[in-house]
Design an enzyme around this catalytic site. Structure first.
Site, PDB file in Angstrom:
ATOM      1  N   CYS A  80       0.830  -1.213   0.000  1.00 62.69           N
ATOM      2  CA  CYS A  80       0.000   0.000   0.000  1.00 62.69           C
ATOM      3  C   CYS A  80       0.863   1.262   0.000  1.00 62.69           C
ATOM      4  CB  CYS A  80      -0.897  -0.024   1.243  1.00 62.69           C
ATOM      5  SG  CYS A  80      -1.806   1.489   1.508  1.00 62.69           S
TER       6      CYS A  80
ATOM      7  N   CYS B  19      -0.392   4.094   2.359  1.00 61.87           N
ATOM      8  CA  CYS B  19      -0.039   3.914   3.776  1.00 61.87           C
ATOM      9  C   CYS B  19       1.471   4.108   3.992  1.00 61.87           C
ATOM     10  CB  CYS B  19      -0.404   2.510   4.262  1.00 61.87           C
ATOM     11  SG  CYS B  19      -1.811   1.764   3.466  1.00 61.87           S
ATOM     12  N   ASP B  20       2.290   3.530   3.114  1.00 57.70           N
ATOM     13  CA  ASP B  20       3.724   3.448   3.409  1.00 57.70           C
ATOM     14  C   ASP B  20       4.625   4.322   2.534  1.00 57.70           C
ATOM     15  OD1 ASP B  20       3.149   1.610   5.389  1.00 57.70           O
ATOM     16  OD2 ASP B  20       3.242  -0.091   4.020  1.00 57.70           O
TER      17      ASP B  20
END
Ligand code: NDP
Length: 305
Positions: free
Chosen positions: A134, A137-138
């Protein structure tokens, strides 16, 4: 938290949220059960550019939040839990979850799909230590770092484009000589100087010490192996429907998607399936929204007898 509802919806992505707007507005007491963050896979989309009404695109988490708020306005309840089984008990459908059991007159399964894993050495060991599924997210953890995206579909290209604002360079590794992604996305990615395409290539293993440091690559045409140094790997090789717990209850297609008719009905009365989890879905936010509407109206009709 009540445990008796008119409608329980499993999954809070666009299909489930749309269904919940319709059922809640129809004054059916509705619960959404989601194992993660409401919004599902659109939470991974920095910008959704093909959802009508947003000519400049809309951020995925923002769209999810708007849909959720719209349903909550009409009384929708939500809980974070994982569904482990569904069974019929008299007039009720019982939904067993890690957060307790719930009963409903109708169930709409809108559980979507999870990212497929590569299944190569190092993938599991380095997940959270350089391997991610992701970018939303990251991505920020990879500021000024070298990263790799694996895959050639729409998601992989989106992820590569999203990483431009963080990473110093992005290598997109695809196993064939042609990308699967739509032409407009391909053109966008090809125009980006930060993205390098490594085609006809598979990743054999992910290696490092505490964090990912390098990948062992193999050219599928020549068989030649090489090492690519990198700080991060984003795996984006497709989606797998979340239907493991349904294998003994409902007929699934070869890939594990739930088979429904055009009313989103499964072969069990009062159990409907909608969105990406449904066999034949073309996996777009717009179609998930349409399917969610159909499922909600079918559930209402079922409850009304
Ligand atoms: P896709 O199934 O579309 O693409 C998966 C990609 O990964 C393919 O290029 C495939 O290669 C490659 N791949 C599969 N298995 C492996 C493996 N073991 N090793 C290496 N490569 C592998 O998945 P996506 O997640 O990209 O998209 C899922 C669905 O969501 C699609 O229907 C897509 O169209 C849709 N989507 C739509 C968007 C939009 O329209 N805005 C945005 C994002 C997704 P190969 O091509 O050789 O099969």
């Amino acid at each position: 938290m009540d445990n008796k509802y008119d409608v329980v919806i499993i999954g809070g992505g666009p299909a489930g949220l749309t269904a919940s707007i319709y059922t809640s507005r129809d004054k059916l007491y509705t619960l959404i059960i989601d194992k993660g963050i409401i919004g599902g896979n659109i939470n991974n989309a920095d910008s959704i550019d093909n959802y009508p009404g947003f000519p400049e695109g809309i951020n995925g988490p923002e769209l999810a939040e708007l849909m959720h708020r719209q349903a909550e306005k009409y009384g929708l309840k939500s809980i974070t839990a994982e569904v482990t089984a569904i069974y019929i008990e008299g007039e009720n459908r019982v939904i067993k979850t890690t957060g307790g059991d719930f009963m409903a007159k109708a169930v709409i399964i809108a559980g979507g799909s999870d990212k497929v894993k590569m299944g190569i050495p190092g993938e599991k060991e380095f997940t959270g230590r350089g391997v991610s599924y992701c970018t939303t997210c990251d991505g920020p953890f990879f500021r000024n770092k070298k990263v790799v995206v694996i895959g050639g579909g729409n998601s992989a290209i989106y992820e590569a484009i999203h990483l431009i604002k963080f990473a110093s360079s992005i290598s997109l590794i695809h196993r064939r000589d042609k990308l699967r992604a739509t032409a407009i996305l391909q053109d966008k990615a090809l125009a980006e100087t930060k993205i390098e395409f490594i085609l006809n290539t598979i990743v054999k293993s992910i290696e490092g010490k505490d964090f990912v440091q390098k990948l062992l690559l193999e050219n599928v045409k020549t068989g030649k192996q090489s090492i690519l140094e990198t700080d991060g790997v984003f795996v984006s090789i497709g989606l797998k429907p979340n239907t493991d717990y349904l294998k003994d209850l409902l007929p699934l297609d070869k890939q594990g998607h739930i088979i429904t008719d055009e009313h989103m009905s499964t072969n069990i009365a009062g159990i409907f399936a909608t969105g990406d989890i449904r066999s034949g879905s073309i996996r777009q936010v717009t179609t998930a929204v349409g399917d969610g509407t159909v499922a909600a109206l079918s559930a209402k009709k079922f409850i009304d007898g």
